[in-house]
Structures are given as C-alpha cells and as structure tokens.
Design a protein around this motif. Structure first.
Motif, PDB file in Angstrom:
ATOM      1  N   ILE A  53      -9.102  -1.927  -1.052  1.00 29.70           N
ATOM      2  CA  ILE A  53      -7.936  -2.234  -1.871  1.00 29.70           C
ATOM      3  C   ILE A  53      -7.704  -3.736  -1.976  1.00 29.70           C
ATOM      4  O   ILE A  53      -7.567  -4.282  -3.074  1.00 29.70           O
ATOM      5  N   TYR A  77       0.839  -1.213   0.000  1.00 23.30           N
ATOM      6  CA  TYR A  77       0.000   0.000   0.000  1.00 23.30           C
ATOM      7  C   TYR A  77       0.865   1.250   0.000  1.00 23.30           C
ATOM      8  O   TYR A  77       0.597   2.210  -0.726  1.00 23.30           O
ATOM      9  N   ASP A  81      -7.915   5.845  -7.643  1.00 24.97           N
ATOM     10  CA  ASP A  81      -7.913   6.622  -6.402  1.00 24.97           C
ATOM     11  C   ASP A  81      -9.320   6.983  -5.943  1.00 24.97           C
ATOM     12  O   ASP A  81      -9.557   7.164  -4.744  1.00 24.97           O
ATOM     13  N   ILE A  99      -5.431   0.258  -8.587  1.00 24.07           N
ATOM     14  CA  ILE A  99      -6.769   0.586  -8.085  1.00 24.07           C
ATOM     15  C   ILE A  99      -7.007   2.089  -8.252  1.00 24.07           C
ATOM     16  O   ILE A  99      -6.185   2.906  -7.844  1.00 24.07           O
ATOM     17  N   TYR A 104      -1.942  -3.036  -6.120  1.00 20.08           N
ATOM     18  CA  TYR A 104      -2.525  -1.930  -5.372  1.00 20.08           C
ATOM     19  C   TYR A 104      -2.412  -0.623  -6.139  1.00 20.08           C
ATOM     20  O   TYR A 104      -3.285   0.246  -6.027  1.00 20.08           O
ATOM     21  N   LEU A 119      -7.674   0.028   3.100  1.00 17.94           N
ATOM     22  CA  LEU A 119      -6.814  -1.038   2.588  1.00 17.94           C
ATOM     23  C   LEU A 119      -7.509  -2.385   2.681  1.00 17.94           C
ATOM     24  O   LEU A 119      -7.543  -3.147   1.709  1.00 17.94           O
ATOM     25  N   GLU A 145     -10.856   4.587  -3.287  1.00 15.23           N
ATOM     26  CA  GLU A 145     -10.339   4.789  -1.934  1.00 15.23           C
ATOM     27  C   GLU A 145     -10.821   6.113  -1.355  1.00 15.23           C
ATOM     28  O   GLU A 145     -11.163   6.191  -0.162  1.00 15.23           O
ATOM     29  N   SER A 164      -8.013  -6.343  -5.173  1.00 14.24           N
ATOM     30  CA  SER A 164      -6.744  -6.932  -5.628  1.00 14.24           C
ATOM     31  C   SER A 164      -6.654  -8.407  -5.249  1.00 14.24           C
ATOM     32  O   SER A 164      -5.540  -8.921  -5.038  1.00 14.24           O
ATOM     33  N   ARG A 199       0.595   3.279  -3.462  1.00 12.08           N
ATOM     34  CA  ARG A 199      -0.429   4.318  -3.443  1.00 12.08           C
ATOM     35  C   ARG A 199       0.035   5.618  -2.794  1.00 12.08           C
ATOM     36  O   ARG A 199      -0.709   6.600  -2.826  1.00 12.08           O
TER      37      ARG A 199
END
Length: 311
Positions: free
Chosen positions: A220, A117, A199, A197, A194, A216, A202, A224, A121
């Motif tokens: 996420i 993560y 944004d 994904i 990750y 997460l 999230e 994933s 990210r």
C-alpha cells in the motif's frame, strides 16, 4: 446588407471596454489564456519572490546604511551571513528546527499510515463520523490548547496521584503538540490515496502469507508514494516554520531546543535591532526548506504522472 454591417460596426464601437474584452476573448481564447498566465505570473513574482528579494537587499546593506531604503542595496556587505554565526549559535537553532520537524514527520507518517489504512480500506460502523471528528481537530486554534498543555508539560497536573512529567525546554513539549495538530491532515491525505489502491493487490500479498500490517508497508505505502511524500513534506514544512508552541515551551536558548525563529529574534534587543542580520538569518533558514520543496515537488509530480499512466 451594407447597412446591417454598418450597424454592427457602430454597435461594437459603442460597446464598453468590458464588452469588447469579452467579445475578443470569445473570438481569440489563446490570447486570453496568455494574458491570464502573465497576470498570474506577475502576481506570483510580487507576492512570493519580492519579499525574498527584499531580504537579500537588507542582508547585503550595511547596518549603518539601512535608512530610507530603495529597491537596491545601499552598499555590499556579505559579511552579515558570517556574522549571524559569530554572534549567536545560529547553526544550533537550525539543527533544532530540523530535528523537531523530522521527528514530528516520522511520528505523523507512522500514525497517519495506520489510521489511513483503517479509514481507507476497512469498513466499520461510524467510519464517516469518526473521520469528521478527526478532521475537526485541525480547525481548533492552537491557542485553545495553550494553557492545558503548558500546565501539563510543566508538571502542574496530577493524574492518579502522579504529577505530569516536566517537559518544558525539551523536544517532547513541542513534538507532541505538533504531531496532534498536523496528524488529521495527513490522515485525510493518506486515506484518500490508500482507498484508491485496488483490493486485488493487497489480496494477492495476503495470499502469499503477508499480514495486513505487512501488506500496508510492502504494497500500500509504496504504491501511494506520492501521497506519503505530500503528507511528509507538508508536515515537515509546517513544523519547521511553527513558532507558537516553540515560543511558549522553551526559554529561547539554543541548548534548550529553541527553534529557528528564536534565533532570528536573537539579533534584536530591547532598544536595537540588526535588520541586516535578521534578514541574513531568514535567508539561511529558508534555504533548506526551499531545496526540500524543489526536490520533493519533482518527486511528487513524477509519481503522480507515472501513477496516472498505469492501468
């Protein structure tokens, strides 16, 4: 015109076999693809399935008949699959390998998810260099860590006046090195997944009051799932088959967390070796992993396919 065609025909006849094969491949690519498929299939059967078939041949052949073996068993003795549990507590060796692999997989996925993560990210200075350093750990041979870890896990290292804990013949002496060795690859895999994904997903979760850690595990990681499954399966299989640290950090006794390979080697002594029992034990030991690979492969492929169809 006729003379030109005759010259072309003569040129084709004079060409070598490689030239004719290339010309045939260009004119008929389907035949070439089919031939390549057969070649790859035969290579797979020889290199992958034949060793497993040879184990079956050895396991079914009586020990007294394992001389000048052919491609077929010399007799039929399935009792070897029962004898392996009678002569040694082979089920305990299986249990030890399964627990060590499962425990390491859980630790690796937990740490790799957090690290993946961060790398995938978040933006921070030195991220690329730090990722290279993490991946560089996987290129070190395990033998380079042998002496320091052996001294550390046998209580021969003092830190601030305190001796290191005695972890020899315990799961910790194997799980800790396993986690360190297989963690970089899992971090790399999860970082890639990750980072793909969007944004917005999230951000939407965080608007609802979810923390980064909650996003997460709630957003996420579920999105994933193929990457998490891939990292988990690779780690589990690698630890399940690992023997270097397991051989050095245990005394080979089943009650001291000796893994599967220790059990297979237990059917040979200084002067004798029961090859039929070793083959039967190898087959029994590989079956759980084979089943796991088949099940996990279907889930990974289906997850990647469903993910590719989403917009």
């Amino acid at each position: 015109m006729a003379s030109a065609q005759a010259e072309d025909t003569q040129t084709d006849d004079d060409a070598g076999p490689l030239t004719r094969w290339v010309q045939g491949s260009i004119s008929n690519p389907d035949r070439t693809y089919r031939a390549m498929f057969y070649v790859v299939t035969i290579f797979f059967l020889i290199t992958t399935l034949f060793p497993f078939y040879w184990l079956i041949v050895l396991a079914l052949t009586p020990e007294s008949a394992i001389v000048n073996m052919g491609l077929l068993p010399k007799g039929f003795n399935p009792e070897a699959f029962v004898t392996i549990f009678e002569r040694l507590p082979f089920h305990i060796y299986l249990f030890n390998s399964f627990v060590l692999a499962l425990g390491t997989t859980v630790i690796v996925l937990a740490l790799a998810s957090l690290a993946g993560y961060v790398f995938g990210r978040l933006s921070f200075p030195g991220r690329g260099l730090l990722m290279i350093l993490v991946l560089a750990i996987s290129y070190f041979p395990p033998a380079a860590f042998l002496l320091p870890l052996f001294r550390l896990f046998t209580g021969n290292v003092e830190i601030l006046g305190l001796s290191s804990p005695m972890l020899f013949n315990t799961p910790g002496a194997m799980v800790l090195p396993f986690s360190a060795l297989f963690l970089p690859l899992s971090i790399f895999i999860l970082t890639t997944f990750y980072g793909q994904i969007p944004d917005g997903l999230e951000d939407a979760a965080r608007v609802e009051g979810t923390t980064r850690l909650g996003a997460l595990f709630r957003v996420i990681i579920p999105l994933s799932a193929p990457g998490v499954a891939t990292a988990g399966v690779l780690t589990f299989i690698s630890v399940y088959n690992e023997f270097f640290f397991s051989f050095l950090m245990t005394d080979g006794q089943a009650q001291n967390w000796a893994p599967l390979v220790w059990g297979i080697l237990g059917y040979q002594t200084q002067y004798t070796a029961s090859y039929n029992l070793m083959a039967a034990a190898s087959i029994v030991g590989v079956l759980p992993v084979a089943i796991l690979v088949v099940v996990a492969q279907e889930r990974i492929v289906s997850g990647l396919t469903s993910g590719a169809l989403k917009e």
